[in-house]
Design an enzyme around this catalytic site. Structure first.
Site, mmCIF file in Angstrom:
data_model
loop_
_atom_site.group_PDB
_atom_site.id
_atom_site.type_symbol
_atom_site.label_atom_id
_atom_site.label_comp_id
_atom_site.label_asym_id
_atom_site.label_seq_id
_atom_site.Cartn_x
_atom_site.Cartn_y
_atom_site.Cartn_z
ATOM 1 N N GLY A 238 43.852 65.852 43.886
ATOM 2 C CA GLY A 238 43.873 66.215 45.067
ATOM 3 C C GLY A 238 45.067 67.070 45.809
ATOM 4 O O GLY A 238 45.029 67.279 46.879
ATOM 5 N N ALA B 145 44.250 71.309 39.990
ATOM 6 C CA ALA B 145 43.324 72.285 39.569
ATOM 7 C C ALA B 145 42.524 72.923 40.630
ATOM 8 O O ALA B 145 42.909 74.036 40.905
ATOM 9 C CB ALA B 145 42.157 71.502 38.614
ATOM 10 N N SER B 146 41.548 72.401 41.437
ATOM 11 C CA SER B 146 40.916 72.862 42.353
ATOM 12 C C SER B 146 41.541 73.512 43.506
ATOM 13 O O SER B 146 41.176 74.741 43.976
ATOM 14 C CB SER B 146 40.015 71.993 42.920
ATOM 15 O OG SER B 146 40.501 70.934 43.325
ATOM 16 N N LYS C 24 40.281 73.854 33.942
ATOM 17 C CA LYS C 24 38.971 73.208 33.632
ATOM 18 C C LYS C 24 37.993 74.469 33.266
ATOM 19 O O LYS C 24 38.417 75.240 32.492
ATOM 20 C CB LYS C 24 38.670 72.534 34.985
ATOM 21 C CG LYS C 24 39.637 71.447 35.326
ATOM 22 C CD LYS C 24 39.120 70.253 36.094
ATOM 23 C CE LYS C 24 40.116 69.200 36.679
ATOM 24 N NZ LYS C 24 39.888 68.336 37.514
ATOM 25 N N HIS D 138 42.672 63.711 29.050
ATOM 26 C CA HIS D 138 42.259 64.176 30.434
ATOM 27 C C HIS D 138 41.205 63.313 31.155
ATOM 28 O O HIS D 138 40.163 62.872 30.201
ATOM 29 C CB HIS D 138 41.816 65.577 30.988
ATOM 30 C CG HIS D 138 41.800 66.069 32.448
ATOM 31 N ND1 HIS D 138 40.632 65.759 33.135
ATOM 32 C CD2 HIS D 138 42.791 66.328 33.208
ATOM 33 C CE1 HIS D 138 40.751 66.219 34.261
ATOM 34 N NE2 HIS D 138 42.049 66.378 34.364
ATOM 35 N N GLU E 176 46.238 59.899 37.016
ATOM 36 C CA GLU E 176 45.271 60.618 37.986
ATOM 37 C C GLU E 176 44.186 59.639 38.258
ATOM 38 O O GLU E 176 43.227 59.256 37.506
ATOM 39 C CB GLU E 176 44.512 61.798 37.448
ATOM 40 C CG GLU E 176 45.686 62.900 36.949
ATOM 41 C CD GLU E 176 44.530 64.236 36.784
ATOM 42 O OE1 GLU E 176 45.326 65.196 37.315
ATOM 43 O OE2 GLU E 176 43.831 64.224 35.884
ATOM 44 N N ASN F 218 45.730 73.292 35.711
ATOM 45 C CA ASN F 218 44.368 73.014 34.744
ATOM 46 C C ASN F 218 43.294 73.859 35.574
ATOM 47 O O ASN F 218 42.784 73.505 36.475
ATOM 48 C CB ASN F 218 44.172 71.531 34.766
ATOM 49 C CG ASN F 218 43.026 71.153 33.923
ATOM 50 O OD1 ASN F 218 42.206 72.143 33.191
ATOM 51 N ND2 ASN F 218 42.287 70.092 33.802
ATOM 52 N N ILE G 52 39.927 62.875 42.155
ATOM 53 C CA ILE G 52 39.989 64.515 41.545
ATOM 54 C C ILE G 52 39.068 65.299 42.194
ATOM 55 O O ILE G 52 37.897 64.616 42.585
ATOM 56 C CB ILE G 52 39.731 64.242 39.971
ATOM 57 C CG1 ILE G 52 41.018 63.636 39.245
ATOM 58 C CG2 ILE G 52 39.403 65.451 39.270
ATOM 59 C CD1 ILE G 52 40.484 63.211 37.773
HETATM 60 O O1 G3P Z 1 43.883 68.264 35.802
HETATM 61 C C1 G3P Z 1 43.903 68.294 37.155
HETATM 62 C C2 G3P Z 1 43.038 67.540 37.882
HETATM 63 O O2 G3P Z 1 42.114 66.555 37.197
HETATM 64 C C3 G3P Z 1 43.084 67.200 39.202
HETATM 65 O O3 G3P Z 1 42.046 67.931 40.021
HETATM 66 O O4 G3P Z 1 40.886 69.434 41.422
HETATM 67 O O5 G3P Z 1 41.928 67.373 42.109
HETATM 68 O O6 G3P Z 1 43.511 69.221 41.621
HETATM 69 P P1 G3P Z 1 42.334 68.155 41.585
#
Ligand code: G3P
EC number: 5.3.1.1
Length: 214
Positions: A173, A194-195, A8, A85, A133, A6, A138
């Site tokens: 994470g 995502a990150s 974002k 989400h 999640e 994602n 996150i």
């Molecule tokens: O949509 C994926 C997300 O909310 C998790 O984000 O940055 O922790 O991988 P992240």
């Protein structure tokens, strides 16, 4: 395993990440896909990467200013969509409507939820998959599979109790291949992240690391 990245609204180059997703997908048994912002879907889909929307609204064609309609993201090249989400929460009736809107447009659906109880409710709406999640993890780089393994196992059980055809993903994470393997060991069929890719200096290397053990 399904690895859904994602983007974002991170300021990464969505086409460059999509090209990396496409290339990495070709060299792995995993399924790797990318969910860019709505305005980037068409350019991202043109790379050949499997492309998802981050959100669709529970609407049909008509007077819905500022909304995102499932048919348009499908026309732009998306084959699936996230719904509900953690950063785009909806009421249960609207999640139900969004799942139906997505199915009308032949989009695959992943409904996100905070915890196992919500996962059970989300699974009852008949999506293709649900994703658990924990919001507090996150963007932290601390993987849910390590920090809160019970939530993943309980989410798998909650979905299974409602509808064994609904796959379970987990997210928050996740940034390494070990995190993905740990998620699989807990019963998840995929990860949402995502990150770890969108903020990486080298997204292609980050993706290669994610799928390396699969
Ligand atoms: O949509 C994926 C997300 O909310 C998790 O984000 O940055 O922790 O991988 P992240």
């Amino acid at each position: 395993m399904f690895v859904l990245v994602n983007l974002k609204t991170y300021p990464c180059d969505p086409v460059a990440v999509a090209e990396a997703v496409r290339d990495v997908n070709e060299d792995t048994d995993a399924r790797v896909a990318v969910a860019p912002q709505a305005t980037h879907i068409e350019r991202v889909a043109e790379t050949g990467a499997e492309t998802w929307a981050q959100h669709v609204d529970p609407i049909e064609h008509g007077s819905n200013t500022g909304h995102t309609i499932a048919e348009s993201v499908a026309d732009a090249g998306a084959i699936g969509t996230l719904i509900n989400h953690s950063e785009q929460r909806r009421k249960l009736a609207d999640i139900d409507g969004a799942v139906q809107a997505a199915q009308r447009a032949d989009l695959e659906t992943v409904v996100c939820a905070n915890n196992p109880a919500q996962i059970g409710a989300a699974a009852a709406l008949g999506p293709d998959a649900v994703a658990v999640e924990p919001p507090a993890l996150i963007g932290t780089g601390t993987p849910v599979s390590q920090a809160d393994p019970d939530i993943v196992e309980d989410a798998v059980e909650a979905a299974e109790n409602v509808d064994s055809d609904v796959s379970v993903l987990c997210g928050a994470g996740i940034s390494t291949g070990d995190d993905v393997v740990a998620a699989g060991d807990l019963g998840a069929e995929g990860v949402l992240l995502a990150s770890g890719v969108a903020k990486a200096d080298d997204p292609q290397a980050a993706l290669e690391d994610l799928v390396e053990p699969l």
